[in-house]
Design a protein around this motif. Sequence first.
Motif, PDB file in Angstrom:
ATOM      1  N   GLN A  24       0.821  -1.205   0.000  1.00 55.35           N
ATOM      2  CA  GLN A  24       0.000   0.000   0.000  1.00 55.35           C
ATOM      3  C   GLN A  24       0.862   1.265   0.000  1.00 55.35           C
ATOM      4  O   GLN A  24       0.518   2.266  -0.622  1.00 55.35           O
ATOM      5  N   PHE A  25       1.978   1.204   0.676  1.00 53.12           N
ATOM      6  CA  PHE A  25       2.913   2.329   0.681  1.00 53.12           C
ATOM      7  C   PHE A  25       3.446   2.577  -0.729  1.00 53.12           C
ATOM      8  O   PHE A  25       3.502   3.710  -1.197  1.00 53.12           O
ATOM      9  N   THR A  37      -8.550   4.596   1.388  1.00 55.28           N
ATOM     10  CA  THR A  37      -9.165   3.614   2.279  1.00 55.28           C
ATOM     11  C   THR A  37      -8.208   2.457   2.555  1.00 55.28           C
ATOM     12  O   THR A  37      -8.020   2.063   3.714  1.00 55.28           O
ATOM     13  N   GLU A  38      -7.609   1.929   1.519  1.00 55.40           N
ATOM     14  CA  GLU A  38      -6.676   0.819   1.691  1.00 55.40           C
ATOM     15  C   GLU A  38      -5.421   1.268   2.431  1.00 55.40           C
ATOM     16  O   GLU A  38      -4.871   0.517   3.243  1.00 55.40           O
ATOM     17  N   TYR A  39      -4.986   2.462   2.167  1.00 58.03           N
ATOM     18  CA  TYR A  39      -3.798   3.001   2.836  1.00 58.03           C
ATOM     19  C   TYR A  39      -4.052   3.118   4.337  1.00 58.03           C
ATOM     20  O   TYR A  39      -3.222   2.719   5.158  1.00 58.03           O
ATOM     21  N   GLN A  44      -3.729   0.895  10.010  1.00 56.68           N
ATOM     22  CA  GLN A  44      -4.392   0.302  11.171  1.00 56.68           C
ATOM     23  C   GLN A  44      -3.879  -1.113  11.429  1.00 56.68           C
ATOM     24  O   GLN A  44      -3.674  -1.498  12.584  1.00 56.68           O
ATOM     25  N   MET A  45      -3.642  -1.865  10.369  1.00 61.00           N
ATOM     26  CA  MET A  45      -3.104  -3.218  10.524  1.00 61.00           C
ATOM     27  C   MET A  45      -1.715  -3.175  11.167  1.00 61.00           C
ATOM     28  O   MET A  45      -1.404  -4.005  12.025  1.00 61.00           O
TER      29      MET A  45
END
Length: 87
Positions: A24-25, A37-39, A44-45
């Motif tokens: 994602q980065f 949203t995915e970022y 959060q993960m």
Amino acid sequence: MATRQSVTECLDRCTNSYDYARNQFAEGSKQEHYNDTEYTKAQQMLEDAVNECNSLTLSANNQQKEQLYRMRLQLQQLQNEMILLDH
């Protein structure tokens, strides 16, 4: 006392979170605001994985603590990179 299995499972989850966040980065670096949203989910993960490492460290032996500490450092480094990215 943390069992070998619980530490291994934790490290596996942390590695999966790290890999997802790293992807994602990379995407965030290319696409800027396309995948917010995915970022955010990846961030959060990472935070959840850091918290899991911290809590498991409390009942780990010295070798397990070292493994968890190294994983936590990797996760926190990526967290910092994601926060500092002009996304």
